[in-house]
Enzyme design. Sequence first.
Site, mmCIF file in Angstrom:
data_model
loop_
_atom_site.group_PDB
_atom_site.id
_atom_site.type_symbol
_atom_site.label_atom_id
_atom_site.label_comp_id
_atom_site.label_asym_id
_atom_site.label_seq_id
_atom_site.Cartn_x
_atom_site.Cartn_y
_atom_site.Cartn_z
ATOM 1 C CG HIS A 233 -0.339 -0.644 2.589
ATOM 2 N ND1 HIS A 233 0.718 -0.010 3.182
ATOM 3 C CD2 HIS A 233 -0.869 -1.473 3.298
ATOM 4 C CE1 HIS A 233 0.908 -0.728 4.166
ATOM 5 N NE2 HIS A 233 -0.283 -1.394 4.206
ATOM 6 C CG ASP A 306 -4.732 -2.782 3.339
ATOM 7 O OD1 ASP A 306 -4.837 -3.806 3.777
ATOM 8 O OD2 ASP A 306 -4.351 -1.678 3.629
#
EC number: 3.5.2.3
Length: 431
Positions: A233, A306
């Site tokens: 991320h 995520d």
Amino acid sequence: MSKILIRGARVLGGEPQDVLIVDETITAVGTDLTVSSAEDAQVIEAEGKVLLPGLVDLHTHLREPGREDSETVLTGTRAAASGGYTAVFAMANTFPVADTAGVVEQVYRLGREHGYCDVQPIGAVTVGLDGKKLAELGAMHESAAGVTVFSDDGKCVHDAVIMRRALEYVKAFGGVVAQHAQEPRLTEGAQMNEGIVSAELGLGGWPAVAEESIIARDVLLAEHVGSRVHICHLSTAGSVEIVRWAKSRGIDVTAEVTPHHLLLTDEMVRTYNPVYKVNPPLRTERDVMALREALADGTIDIVATDHAPHPHEDKDCEWAAAAMGMVGLETALSVVQQTMVETGLLDWAGVADRMSVKPAQIGQAAGHGRPISAGEPANLTLLDSAYRGEVDPAGFASRSRNTPYEGRELPGRVTHTFLRGRATVVDGKLA
């Protein structure tokens, strides 16, 4: 023998073609497939729809074992199928932590039992995610789960010596360490991105350098030991420049960006709605634009969701007490269509590359991310890209509803998902 004929689909967004699936395999791709070859086939009329290889998510939180109030392998894989995914990689921050062969095998077998998509467990780098002692990396790799990706996601492997040892260990069997880049001392008490908005709101700031300093260290460590590192991320313009520099040196680094970091900014936090609280935090408009450009030019290799489900009591509370994270499996493709395709930064072939081909390569997911051609496994996603509709979390397959997109109009709708020739989603509904 089962036969499915997908008629008139735009393969990778190109000209209309017919695709014939027999059992688990694509057997023919072309225009006007002969009646004899498709005799007795179930026909799916796909005029105007985009056909992609089944999506692969390298970063999913399925929560099982231990937090089944948030998600289970069953509900998480149903959400994945609904979003067009045929394979997901399940993060290790479960209870107990997936730091042994026994736990990763449990998750792997639950995935096989439920069957909505393939589930590949990610093993923890350190015992209990504590950052002090390496977990059973070799045993997890040799287990039935065949773990190839290791991460303490949710926490950073902040000790440089431990990180070096992990990189050296996985090098022996071609594994990869996926780092949650967050220097813990620089983010103590942090609630959101450090910047103008945090100063105005009086919330503890999360500086970009907390992410960038770890990435800089880890790409140098990967270069030193000749191993592979993957950045989870990635969220700042500075991180993009570090990864770009590392790749120019030939360092074996890959990186991912989440859909929410491609669309949302820290301005959302002015609402004090905890649905926007996430780790890493939403950044500035400048960061968002840099991430889009980096995904387009290949500096950032993949999109990963995520997907972080939480029960309502962990989000329906004051900002400071709220858990960090957003669900994302069922909206990811729509967000990428809006931010990357409709802006002209990527075509559909590029989307297939960033959301299927490369994540499958990084995670070594056999049979996924393959070309849509004869002889290949029939892992496919059919998308109605002309669709427009408001996001309604009440219709989610996920057990949790913590989406930042509720009520927002997004483009695109997955109408069919096929896992090895078997429909897991039909006409937008779970099979």
